[in-house]
Design a protein around this motif. Structure first.
Motif, PDB file in Angstrom:
ATOM      1  N   SER A  30       0.846  -1.191   0.000  1.00 55.41           N
ATOM      2  CA  SER A  30       0.000   0.000   0.000  1.00 55.41           C
ATOM      3  C   SER A  30       0.878   1.236   0.000  1.00 55.41           C
ATOM      4  CB  SER A  30      -0.913  -0.011   1.228  1.00 55.41           C
ATOM      5  OG  SER A  30      -1.756  -1.119   1.214  1.00 55.41           O
ATOM      6  N   ARG A  31       0.266   2.356  -0.363  1.00 56.68           N
ATOM      7  CA  ARG A  31       1.008   3.606  -0.412  1.00 56.68           C
ATOM      8  C   ARG A  31       0.795   4.393   0.864  1.00 56.68           C
ATOM      9  NH1 ARG A  31       0.455   5.783  -6.648  1.00 56.68           N
ATOM     10  NH2 ARG A  31       1.258   3.873  -7.626  1.00 56.68           N
ATOM     11  N   TYR A  32       1.875   4.917   1.403  1.00 59.84           N
ATOM     12  CA  TYR A  32       1.814   5.676   2.640  1.00 59.84           C
ATOM     13  C   TYR A  32       2.690   6.917   2.531  1.00 59.84           C
ATOM     14  CZ  TYR A  32       0.296   1.129   4.440  1.00 59.84           C
ATOM     15  OH  TYR A  32      -0.364  -0.056   4.644  1.00 59.84           O
ATOM     16  N   TRP A  53       4.130  10.211  -0.299  1.00 54.65           N
ATOM     17  CA  TRP A  53       4.429   8.900  -0.860  1.00 54.65           C
ATOM     18  C   TRP A  53       5.464   9.016  -1.982  1.00 54.65           C
ATOM     19  CZ3 TRP A  53       4.881   3.934  -1.006  1.00 54.65           C
ATOM     20  CH2 TRP A  53       4.975   3.287  -2.232  1.00 54.65           C
ATOM     21  N   SER A  54       5.299   9.995  -2.845  1.00 49.72           N
ATOM     22  CA  SER A  54       6.202  10.135  -3.995  1.00 49.72           C
ATOM     23  C   SER A  54       7.566  10.676  -3.606  1.00 49.72           C
ATOM     24  CB  SER A  54       5.573  11.063  -5.023  1.00 49.72           C
ATOM     25  OG  SER A  54       5.517  12.393  -4.503  1.00 49.72           O
ATOM     26  N   GLY A  55       7.652  11.275  -2.421  1.00 45.27           N
ATOM     27  CA  GLY A  55       8.905  11.896  -2.005  1.00 45.27           C
ATOM     28  C   GLY A  55       9.053  13.322  -2.493  1.00 45.27           C
ATOM     29  N   LEU A 102      -1.906  10.086   1.260  1.00 46.75           N
ATOM     30  CA  LEU A 102      -0.758  10.099   0.372  1.00 46.75           C
ATOM     31  C   LEU A 102       0.019  11.414   0.404  1.00 46.75           C
ATOM     32  CD1 LEU A 102      -2.130   8.227  -2.759  1.00 46.75           C
ATOM     33  CD2 LEU A 102      -0.935   7.321  -0.764  1.00 46.75           C
ATOM     34  N   MET A 103      -0.654  12.505   0.721  1.00 42.20           N
ATOM     35  CA  MET A 103       0.038  13.774   0.810  1.00 42.20           C
ATOM     36  C   MET A 103       0.739  13.865   2.153  1.00 42.20           C
ATOM     37  SD  MET A 103      -0.318  15.223  -2.016  1.00 42.20           S
ATOM     38  CE  MET A 103       0.336  16.824  -1.552  1.00 42.20           C
ATOM     39  N   ALA A 104       1.882  14.498   2.196  1.00 42.65           N
ATOM     40  CA  ALA A 104       2.591  14.696   3.457  1.00 42.65           C
ATOM     41  C   ALA A 104       1.717  15.508   4.412  1.00 42.65           C
ATOM     42  CB  ALA A 104       3.903  15.424   3.204  1.00 42.65           C
ATOM     43  N   THR A 105       1.784  15.160   5.679  1.00 35.72           N
ATOM     44  CA  THR A 105       0.972  15.860   6.670  1.00 35.72           C
ATOM     45  C   THR A 105       1.722  16.046   7.972  1.00 35.72           C
ATOM     46  OG1 THR A 105      -1.082  15.797   7.955  1.00 35.72           O
ATOM     47  CG2 THR A 105      -0.117  13.676   7.383  1.00 35.72           C
TER      48      THR A 105
END
Length: 124
Positions: A30-32, A53-55, A102-105
């Protein structure tokens, strides 16, 4: 479920550097997005840094900006925190965390999984 295990903590002198790692296992398909938090005795846990997730998107607490760098390797399922120019006030237990957002938080409440923490001590 995702299991997170931090490593790399230790004792360092003021001005020194440390690199933390956080290995993820379990449901890593899964994507985190992921983040680092820290806590000192008697204080609430506080946000340090987060990465999407994408960095591509990264957030930092103001006090660590330009000193700490968060990064991730999705092939190795590992999160990193490079800490330079360390100060005594950086002393804390550092936790990595993961969220299905998925977005940084920066929001601690949005993180679903947490590691056990690793101690970082900066001597003056």
């Amino acid at each position: 479920q995702v299991q997170l295990v931090e490593s790399g903590g230790g004792l360092v002198q003021t001005g020194g550097s440390l690199g933390l790692s956080c290995a993820a296992s379990g449901r890593t398909s899964s994507r985190y997005s992921m983040g680092w938090f820290r806590q000192t005795p008697g204080k609430e846990r506080e946000f340090v840094a987060a990465v999407s997730w994408s960095g591509e998107t990264k957030y930092y607490q103001n006090s660590v900006m330009d000193r700490f760098t968060i990064s991730r390797d999705n092939v190795k399922n590992t999160l990193y925190l490079q800490m330079n120019s360390l100060k005594p006030e950086d002393t804390a237990v550092y936790y990595c965390a993961a969220t299905v957002v998925l977005m940084a938080t920066r929001e601690e409440g949005r993180y679903d999984y947490w590691g056990q923490g690793t101690q970082v001590t900066v001597s003056s």
